[in-house]
Structures are given as structure tokens and as C-alpha cells.
Design a protein around this motif. Sequence first.
Motif, PDB file in Angstrom:
ATOM      1  N   PRO A   1     -57.954  43.446 -69.907  1.00 13.47           N
ATOM      2  CA  PRO A   1     -57.709  42.504 -71.090  1.00 13.47           C
ATOM      3  C   PRO A   1     -58.436  41.104 -70.978  1.00 13.47           C
ATOM      4  CG  PRO A   1     -55.723  42.385 -69.643  1.00 13.47           C
ATOM      5  CD  PRO A   1     -56.765  43.383 -69.010  1.00 13.47           C
ATOM      6  N   ALA A   2     -58.451  40.691 -72.151  1.00  8.38           N
ATOM      7  CA  ALA A   2     -59.055  39.169 -72.129  1.00  8.38           C
ATOM      8  C   ALA A   2     -58.234  38.060 -71.757  1.00  8.38           C
ATOM      9  CB  ALA A   2     -59.251  38.758 -73.819  1.00  8.38           C
ATOM     10  N   ALA A   3     -58.681  37.179 -70.914  1.00  9.78           N
ATOM     11  CA  ALA A   3     -57.965  36.408 -70.137  1.00  9.78           C
ATOM     12  C   ALA A   3     -56.964  35.729 -71.092  1.00  9.78           C
ATOM     13  CB  ALA A   3     -58.989  35.326 -69.629  1.00  9.78           C
ATOM     14  N   ASP A   4     -57.075  35.679 -72.262  1.00 12.84           N
ATOM     15  CA  ASP A   4     -55.685  35.085 -72.967  1.00 12.84           C
ATOM     16  C   ASP A   4     -54.516  35.757 -73.113  1.00 12.84           C
ATOM     17  OD1 ASP A   4     -56.884  36.436 -74.727  1.00 12.84           O
ATOM     18  OD2 ASP A   4     -57.098  35.022 -76.477  1.00 12.84           O
ATOM     19  N   GLU A   5     -54.719  36.881 -72.622  1.00 14.59           N
ATOM     20  CA  GLU A   5     -53.504  37.878 -72.935  1.00 14.59           C
ATOM     21  C   GLU A   5     -52.383  37.774 -71.793  1.00 14.59           C
ATOM     22  OE1 GLU A   5     -54.399  41.927 -73.998  1.00 14.59           O
ATOM     23  OE2 GLU A   5     -56.325  41.299 -74.877  1.00 14.59           O
ATOM     24  N   GLY A   6     -52.425  36.982 -70.717  1.00 11.10           N
ATOM     25  CA  GLY A   6     -51.575  36.764 -69.830  1.00 11.10           C
ATOM     26  C   GLY A   6     -51.504  37.795 -68.587  1.00 11.10           C
ATOM     27  N   PHE A   7     -52.368  38.524 -68.807  1.00  9.23           N
ATOM     28  CA  PHE A   7     -52.836  39.219 -67.352  1.00  9.23           C
ATOM     29  C   PHE A   7     -53.616  38.837 -66.516  1.00  9.23           C
ATOM     30  CE2 PHE A   7     -51.891  41.949 -71.122  1.00  9.23           C
ATOM     31  CZ  PHE A   7     -51.073  43.065 -70.694  1.00  9.23           C
ATOM     32  N   LYS A   8     -53.416  39.069 -65.029  1.00 12.53           N
ATOM     33  CA  LYS A   8     -54.136  38.673 -64.169  1.00 12.53           C
ATOM     34  C   LYS A   8     -54.600  39.852 -62.998  1.00 12.53           C
ATOM     35  CE  LYS A   8     -50.619  37.335 -60.701  1.00 12.53           C
ATOM     36  NZ  LYS A   8     -49.954  36.410 -60.014  1.00 12.53           N
ATOM     37  N   LEU A   9     -55.902  39.600 -62.695  1.00 17.30           N
ATOM     38  CA  LEU A   9     -56.366  40.814 -61.668  1.00 17.30           C
ATOM     39  C   LEU A   9     -55.752  40.501 -60.097  1.00 17.30           C
ATOM     40  CD1 LEU A   9     -58.596  42.976 -61.118  1.00 17.30           C
ATOM     41  CD2 LEU A   9     -59.993  40.965 -60.619  1.00 17.30           C
ATOM     42  N   ILE A  10     -55.215  41.356 -59.600  1.00 18.34           N
ATOM     43  CA  ILE A  10     -54.610  41.328 -58.182  1.00 18.34           C
ATOM     44  C   ILE A  10     -55.433  41.935 -57.336  1.00 18.34           C
ATOM     45  CG2 ILE A  10     -52.297  40.881 -59.247  1.00 18.34           C
ATOM     46  CD1 ILE A  10     -51.352  43.848 -58.305  1.00 18.34           C
ATOM     47  N   HIS A  11     -55.296  41.843 -56.050  1.00 21.93           N
ATOM     48  CA  HIS A  11     -55.853  42.618 -55.009  1.00 21.93           C
ATOM     49  C   HIS A  11     -54.870  43.443 -54.131  1.00 21.93           C
ATOM     50  CE1 HIS A  11     -59.393  40.136 -55.562  1.00 21.93           C
ATOM     51  NE2 HIS A  11     -58.852  39.319 -55.839  1.00 21.93           N
ATOM     52  N   VAL A  12     -55.397  44.244 -53.291  1.00 21.77           N
ATOM     53  CA  VAL A  12     -54.628  45.321 -52.649  1.00 21.77           C
ATOM     54  C   VAL A  12     -53.519  44.553 -51.996  1.00 21.77           C
ATOM     55  CG1 VAL A  12     -54.586  46.999 -50.752  1.00 21.77           C
ATOM     56  CG2 VAL A  12     -56.645  47.053 -52.520  1.00 21.77           C
ATOM     57  N   GLY A  13     -53.509  43.647 -51.129  1.00 24.22           N
ATOM     58  CA  GLY A  13     -52.743  42.932 -50.498  1.00 24.22           C
ATOM     59  C   GLY A  13     -51.616  42.283 -51.297  1.00 24.22           C
ATOM     60  N   ASP A  14     -51.945  42.000 -52.587  1.00 30.45           N
ATOM     61  CA  ASP A  14     -50.943  41.528 -53.415  1.00 30.45           C
ATOM     62  C   ASP A  14     -50.114  42.510 -53.938  1.00 30.45           C
ATOM     63  OD1 ASP A  14     -52.139  38.814 -53.544  1.00 30.45           O
ATOM     64  OD2 ASP A  14     -53.358  39.641 -55.368  1.00 30.45           O
ATOM     65  N   LEU A  15     -50.761  43.718 -54.077  1.00 26.79           N
ATOM     66  CA  LEU A  15     -50.070  44.772 -54.519  1.00 26.79           C
ATOM     67  C   LEU A  15     -48.926  45.283 -53.492  1.00 26.79           C
ATOM     68  CD1 LEU A  15     -48.903  47.001 -56.499  1.00 26.79           C
ATOM     69  CD2 LEU A  15     -50.972  48.126 -55.882  1.00 26.79           C
ATOM     70  N   VAL A  16     -49.310  45.227 -52.203  1.00 26.94           N
ATOM     71  CA  VAL A  16     -48.495  45.769 -51.155  1.00 26.94           C
ATOM     72  C   VAL A  16     -47.383  44.866 -51.034  1.00 26.94           C
ATOM     73  CG1 VAL A  16     -48.566  45.907 -48.558  1.00 26.94           C
ATOM     74  CG2 VAL A  16     -50.502  46.800 -49.794  1.00 26.94           C
ATOM     75  N   ALA A  17     -47.540  43.452 -51.070  1.00 29.78           N
ATOM     76  CA  ALA A  17     -46.539  42.632 -50.965  1.00 29.78           C
ATOM     77  C   ALA A  17     -45.478  42.727 -52.069  1.00 29.78           C
ATOM     78  CB  ALA A  17     -47.204  41.183 -50.998  1.00 29.78           C
ATOM     79  N   MET A  18     -46.038  42.996 -53.418  1.00 32.64           N
ATOM     80  CA  MET A  18     -45.210  43.312 -54.589  1.00 32.64           C
ATOM     81  C   MET A  18     -44.332  44.346 -54.199  1.00 32.64           C
ATOM     82  SD  MET A  18     -47.894  42.322 -57.513  1.00 32.64           S
ATOM     83  CE  MET A  18     -46.774  42.566 -58.609  1.00 32.64           C
ATOM     84  N   ARG A  19     -44.877  45.587 -53.878  1.00 35.04           N
ATOM     85  CA  ARG A  19     -44.048  46.854 -53.416  1.00 35.04           C
ATOM     86  C   ARG A  19     -43.351  46.592 -52.540  1.00 35.04           C
ATOM     87  NH1 ARG A  19     -47.741  51.834 -54.433  1.00 35.04           N
ATOM     88  NH2 ARG A  19     -45.696  52.822 -55.265  1.00 35.04           N
ATOM     89  N   THR A  20     -43.508  45.929 -51.486  1.00 37.14           N
ATOM     90  CA  THR A  20     -42.663  45.886 -50.441  1.00 37.14           C
ATOM     91  C   THR A  20     -41.526  44.716 -50.430  1.00 37.14           C
ATOM     92  OG1 THR A  20     -44.182  44.422 -49.100  1.00 37.14           O
ATOM     93  CG2 THR A  20     -44.171  46.691 -48.653  1.00 37.14           C
ATOM     94  N   SER A  21     -41.528  43.931 -51.464  1.00 35.68           N
ATOM     95  CA  SER A  21     -40.856  42.952 -51.741  1.00 35.68           C
ATOM     96  C   SER A  21     -39.407  43.400 -52.171  1.00 35.68           C
ATOM     97  CB  SER A  21     -41.219  41.986 -52.771  1.00 35.68           C
ATOM     98  OG  SER A  21     -40.209  41.127 -53.385  1.00 35.68           O
ATOM     99  N   THR A  22     -38.248  42.648 -51.678  1.00 37.73           N
ATOM    100  CA  THR A  22     -36.831  43.021 -52.106  1.00 37.73           C
ATOM    101  C   THR A  22     -36.371  42.347 -53.516  1.00 37.73           C
ATOM    102  OG1 THR A  22     -36.073  41.584 -50.545  1.00 37.73           O
ATOM    103  CG2 THR A  22     -36.267  43.587 -49.796  1.00 37.73           C
ATOM    104  N   GLU A  23     -37.107  41.572 -54.065  1.00 36.70           N
ATOM    105  CA  GLU A  23     -36.768  40.860 -54.900  1.00 36.70           C
ATOM    106  C   GLU A  23     -36.738  41.846 -56.283  1.00 36.70           C
ATOM    107  OE1 GLU A  23     -39.088  37.237 -55.970  1.00 36.70           O
ATOM    108  OE2 GLU A  23     -38.943  36.642 -53.505  1.00 36.70           O
ATOM    109  N   LYS A  24     -37.585  41.736 -57.050  1.00 39.60           N
ATOM    110  CA  LYS A  24     -37.794  42.848 -58.292  1.00 39.60           C
ATOM    111  C   LYS A  24     -38.832  43.884 -57.800  1.00 39.60           C
ATOM    112  CE  LYS A  24     -36.674  40.344 -62.390  1.00 39.60           C
ATOM    113  NZ  LYS A  24     -37.235  39.669 -63.721  1.00 39.60           N
ATOM    114  N   PRO A  25     -38.494  45.142 -57.877  1.00 39.69           N
ATOM    115  CA  PRO A  25     -39.187  46.158 -57.834  1.00 39.69           C
ATOM    116  C   PRO A  25     -40.513  46.149 -58.723  1.00 39.69           C
ATOM    117  CG  PRO A  25     -37.250  47.008 -58.558  1.00 39.69           C
ATOM    118  CD  PRO A  25     -37.163  45.655 -58.573  1.00 39.69           C
ATOM    119  N   VAL A  26     -41.766  46.233 -58.282  1.00 37.75           N
ATOM    120  CA  VAL A  26     -42.661  46.479 -59.217  1.00 37.75           C
ATOM    121  C   VAL A  26     -42.990  47.955 -59.874  1.00 37.75           C
ATOM    122  CG1 VAL A  26     -44.642  46.465 -57.707  1.00 37.75           C
ATOM    123  CG2 VAL A  26     -45.068  45.712 -59.763  1.00 37.75           C
TER     124      VAL A  26
END
Length: 97
Positions: free
Chosen positions: A21-46
Motif C-alpha cells: 500500500p501507499a506509505a500514508d496508509e499506516g502500513f510498514k514493510l517488515i523483515h523475516v526477523g521481525d516476523l519471527v520475533a512477532m510470532r514468538t512474542s508472548t504479548e499479542k499474538p500476530v
Amino acid sequence: MRRLGFLSVALLLPAVVGCAPAADEGFKLIHVGDLVAMRTSTEKPVTVVDANGTDFRTREGTIPGATLLSSYSKYEAAEELPPGKDAPLVFYCADPH
């Protein structure tokens, strides 16, 4: 290992092939390491949402545990996405459609 390499490329492709999406839509590009951290986090499941087409998924595979959208362009958000409006979502799209 092939999946991890493919995932690396796939997460970068949306910016290149126009799925991003366009940059002004509030989205951001993430990398594999970011996704791994998000998926293994105990805070909020992604929730990983696969917006690729069926042919692409058959040919290239899917991310284990991803929610598969019925279509990349027309889907029922209320039925296919988590009900919580604050649920973190990662959309994965590498198919040039």
C-alpha cells in the motif's frame, strides 16, 4: 531453509511488484526477523494473512499457520480476519496477480 529464504524474498516483493500500500496508509514493510520475533512474542499474538492467489500458493507453498484469504482483492474482512480491531496483522503477498 528454502521456506525461510522464500519468505525473505516474499516479504520484500510487495514493495517492488505493487502489492504494497501507499506509505500514508499506516502500513510498514517488515523483515523475516521481525516476523519471527512477532510470532514468538508472548504479548499479542500476530496473525499472518496470506493474500496470494491459489495458483501461487500451490506452486510456492504457504507460511505455516497463516490465514488464507479467499481472494487478494475481494474478501469478507468480518469473516476472514480476526474479530479484534487491535489484533496485529501481517499481510503476505508475493504474487504479482
